[in-house]
Design an enzyme around this catalytic site. Sequence first.
Site, mmCIF file in Angstrom:
data_model
loop_
_atom_site.group_PDB
_atom_site.id
_atom_site.type_symbol
_atom_site.label_atom_id
_atom_site.label_comp_id
_atom_site.label_asym_id
_atom_site.label_seq_id
_atom_site.Cartn_x
_atom_site.Cartn_y
_atom_site.Cartn_z
ATOM 1 N N ASP A 126 -11.162 -2.692 19.794
ATOM 2 C CA ASP A 126 -10.593 -2.498 21.122
ATOM 3 C C ASP A 126 -11.584 -3.098 22.120
ATOM 4 O O ASP A 126 -12.619 -2.522 22.409
ATOM 5 C CB ASP A 126 -10.374 -1.001 21.378
ATOM 6 C CG ASP A 126 -9.801 -0.729 22.767
ATOM 7 O OD1 ASP A 126 -9.919 -1.607 23.641
ATOM 8 O OD2 ASP A 126 -9.248 0.370 22.968
ATOM 9 N N LYS B 61 -8.139 -5.154 30.704
ATOM 10 C CA LYS B 61 -8.911 -5.011 31.955
ATOM 11 C C LYS B 61 -9.370 -6.335 32.600
ATOM 12 O O LYS B 61 -8.756 -6.805 33.533
ATOM 13 C CB LYS B 61 -10.114 -4.089 31.725
ATOM 14 C CG LYS B 61 -9.696 -2.632 31.537
ATOM 15 C CD LYS B 61 -10.866 -1.704 31.669
ATOM 16 C CE LYS B 61 -10.443 -0.250 31.781
ATOM 17 N NZ LYS B 61 -10.177 0.419 30.516
ATOM 18 N N PHE C 14 -11.879 5.743 23.411
ATOM 19 C CA PHE C 14 -10.782 5.727 24.381
ATOM 20 C C PHE C 14 -9.908 4.515 24.103
ATOM 21 O O PHE C 14 -10.388 3.389 24.059
ATOM 22 C CB PHE C 14 -11.291 5.688 25.827
ATOM 23 C CG PHE C 14 -10.167 5.774 26.816
ATOM 24 C CD1 PHE C 14 -9.586 6.998 27.128
ATOM 25 C CD2 PHE C 14 -9.643 4.634 27.403
ATOM 26 C CE1 PHE C 14 -8.511 7.076 28.012
ATOM 27 C CE2 PHE C 14 -8.565 4.702 28.281
ATOM 28 C CZ PHE C 14 -8.008 5.927 28.588
#
Length: 422
Positions: free
Chosen positions: A244, A273, A153
Amino acid sequence: MSPETLVQVPPQTSAFPLQSTTADFDRYVMSTYARYPIMLERGEGSRVWDADGREYLDFVAGIATCTLGHAHPVMVDAVTQQIQKLHHISNLYYTRQQGNLAEWLVQHSCADRVFFCNSGAEANEGAIKLARKYAHTVLGISTPIVITAHASFHGRTLATITATGQPKYQKNFDPLMPGFYYVPYNDIVALEEAIALLDAGGRQVAAIMLEALQGEGGVRPGEQAYFQRIREICDETGILLIADEVQVGMGRTGHYWGYENLGIEPDIFTSAKGLGGGIPIGALLCKSFCDIFQPGDHASTFGGNPFACGVALAVCQTLERENLLTAVQERGEQLRTGLRALGEKYPNLVSEVRGWGLINGLVLNPEIELTASALVKAASDQGLLLVPAGPKVVRFVPPLIVTADEISQALQALERAVVTLV
Ligand SMILES: *Cc1c(COP(=O)(O)O)cnc(C)c1O
């Protein structure tokens, strides 16, 4: 002009102050999320309260985002200080906050320089652009390809849904972006075959972009041998390794960065995040070759503004000052031990408990009917907020300040939920 036309009194509306209900919300907000019917109003530490005053233990933390939980005094102070002083200018000028945060990140990672943006997807877009420019200008590749993994993702923009190796995120949004190729995660043979295939008619592979642990894809940790071999391949060929770190970075695994669990250093990595503890901020971090990005190559209006950077720096310094990495390792161990004990008590329920630090997945037995979302629903009825990571994995990503007591309470709430289901 008569005096009457000069003074325009706004009409009084009876709807002020607005009091949106869940029904109003659904009437006015696009329906891109399947929401739980909970209207959250307030938070403190690892707990949140809904509009009816019901208390929940928040083991979602904005999906691995609220690093210091809710209403942490350091964040309240940093937000208050910064908004009163200078919140936004433009990247036409220097600010200490952006410089300080970049310096902290470089000192606490393998990167040499940082570009700031607003989200994980935006950081990954930057990483893809940087890899493409590197391919064109350094490797001499005219049609560069970025290899990513199945079940990965990387975000919801067009380039990042293309990078995301999950067709469900891509459906109906084609044409997708050219220049991506997918391989199974943790499978070195498949990766080497893909590179050989892609480069057979002339060099094409510019970068390999992977999560150190696949978050959305089911909390699947990367394997050391896999990543170490990839590092060797990249060193031999000049292919860039992009990590990532949007979900696993910023201390969540018990190290500052997920790649530290794998004993390698990426050439580029991305963060978002947890970086701002819930204040929107993203970062693209890179070794010094990123100097191929020249003025005009990349930009972001909000990226790196003194408000976001001031708060993110306070979050980073709190992680360090309060020695939260050690706490994350200990709490993670406690949580996994408790989840495994639950699996032993209800033998048909759990097939695996996996994760690092405070990103953990409870993998439900594929043979039983129970889904992750059904267990998440039952847990929220018991006052524990959780989030699925795929159909059979329940994800636990509490704030990094979570206490041993709160872990125990969460395990008890989870067991109460399990009892209602089995
Ligand atoms: C959440 C996430 C993203 C996307 O971040 P946004 O801030 O939602 O754009 C990218 N990569 C990973 C690994 C993520 O978990």
